[in-house]
Design an enzyme around this catalytic site. Sequence first.
Site, PDB file in Angstrom:
ATOM      1  N   VAL A 158       0.853  -1.185   0.000  1.00 28.20           N
ATOM      2  CA  VAL A 158       0.000   0.000   0.000  1.00 28.20           C
ATOM      3  C   VAL A 158       0.888   1.233   0.000  1.00 28.20           C
ATOM      4  CG1 VAL A 158      -1.696   1.337   1.303  1.00 28.20           C
ATOM      5  CG2 VAL A 158      -1.894  -1.143   1.217  1.00 28.20           C
ATOM      6  N   ALA A 177       4.522   4.088   2.969  1.00 33.77           N
ATOM      7  CA  ALA A 177       4.031   2.848   2.362  1.00 33.77           C
ATOM      8  C   ALA A 177       4.175   1.712   3.371  1.00 33.77           C
ATOM      9  CB  ALA A 177       4.829   2.516   1.107  1.00 33.77           C
ATOM     10  N   LYS A 178       3.580   0.602   3.092  1.00 30.84           N
ATOM     11  CA  LYS A 178       3.772  -0.603   3.908  1.00 30.84           C
ATOM     12  C   LYS A 178       3.417  -1.809   3.065  1.00 30.84           C
ATOM     13  CE  LYS A 178       4.976  -1.519   8.190  1.00 30.84           C
ATOM     14  NZ  LYS A 178       5.891  -0.723   9.013  1.00 30.84           N
ATOM     15  N   GLY A 179       4.063  -2.928   3.350  1.00 28.64           N
ATOM     16  CA  GLY A 179       3.761  -4.149   2.605  1.00 28.64           C
ATOM     17  C   GLY A 179       3.607  -5.310   3.553  1.00 28.64           C
ATOM     18  N   ASP A 181      10.540  -5.293   8.422  1.00 29.41           N
ATOM     19  CA  ASP A 181       9.543  -5.070   9.472  1.00 29.41           C
ATOM     20  C   ASP A 181       9.389  -6.424  10.178  1.00 29.41           C
ATOM     21  OD1 ASP A 181       7.503  -2.837  10.250  1.00 29.41           O
ATOM     22  OD2 ASP A 181       6.297  -4.645  10.247  1.00 29.41           O
TER      23      ASP A 181
END
Length: 435
Positions: free
Chosen positions: A78, A123-125, A164
Amino acid sequence: MSELKEALSKEYYKEPAPIPQSDSPFASMMERFRFAADILDLDEGVFQYLSTPEKVVMVAIPVTMDDGRIEVFEGYRVIHNSILGPSKGGIRYAEDVHLDEVKALAAWMTWKCACVNVPFGGAKGGVRVDPKKLSMPELERLTRRYTTNMFEVFGPDRDIPAPDMNTNEQIMAWIMDAYSMKSHKNDTAVVTGKPIILGGSKGRREATGRGVITTTLAALNKLKISPSDASIVVQGFGNVGSVSAQLIYEQGAKIIAISDVSGGYYNKNGIDIPKAIHYSQTNGYSLEGFDGAEKISNKDLLELECDVLIPAAKEDQIDKDNAGKIRAKIIAEGANGPVTANADKILEENGIMVIPDILANAGGVTVSYFEWVQDRHGYFWTEERVNRRLNRMMREAFDNLFTVSEKYSITLRQAAYVYSIDRVATTLKLRGIYA
Ligand code: NAD
């Protein structure tokens, strides 16, 4: 979701994990976003713009398992916002990752980068997988296919992932390699948190704890408490907690309690932190059996009287039930979301200064930015230069937020959101809406 569900056979499809409850870190983040938007009198259209992710990508990741079976995993990325620069944010591997969580964490990254003046968006995944159930070759194939499927999303000038939960240096190395194979050049700057030999940055491992302590020292200074007179409590003794404890110990502070999953350890005369770190490292990264202190519960540890409490373990540790019992003068949020939104008010009423997570633990993303800069230049800095620049950026960010908090008579957390949202909204106005 239904399209993907149809595309996958029933056998492989896993139902999404439940959406977080109303006092989750994500709901807390949105509540704080709304509060700041009100203070800024943010235009309704801009509010909507900043509440909506720019891009949401979901991919199926087929992996040939070691026994020849094909298993399909679900992967997300995202991009919340890229107004300030290429988007930046970690990738987590966990069975309970779901899209709503990833969307909220992506927004969180936008505010965090803006807060410390790092020229990145957020952002992050995530991939819905329990990495412990995969062999190393399976994990490598999963990572490479996820990267290949995200080739149009990732990029040194577009979107830069990082480690992460449950992802590490090795996984970043595979992402860098898979991306570079497709782009036909060495794109080290496509990902940060890489091993140093592969373009990682010196000082990255300690960066988050270092940032926690730089901002803590600035806060102590505001309260006119000398570090050598300060008493400190640290919850969590992993990367962030142990580095924070060591650095403030080196400033002459007395660390009266530390903890990890095995429990809390209290010594009113001060804990020998180098000894505790050595003990933990040689005891499977556990403080269980540490003899330099008496054992207490994690709950009691949070309620100890001290100058600085550093929650550096996990989210939701201070909520409306225990906020009234906190007897620290300063809380420095090493972890993400350790204080729930409904505890904020109680802490504020009790005059406790909270250094919010999007400032306190932003040292990690700041040195990730340095890593990206070094990769793009192909010129690598000394650790001394990394630390000096990190300290300067964290100190400046603290001072900026302190000024905003005084201007509007609001807490540092509210100031952090006001400052970050204002920065993104102002940049948006200058750039205009592309049509
Ligand atoms: P880590 O896994 O290295 O350490 C976590 C520590 O917390 C361990 O010592 C663990 O035993 C302890 N812990 C877990 N549950 C606990 C509990 N209930 N009570 C007490 N201790 C408990 O993780 P880390 O990298 O140090 O990250 C800690 C927090 O900081 C997380 O919230 C993470 O999202 C956040 N954070 C980390 C970084 C980074 O660069 N590592 C950057 C920004 C934010």
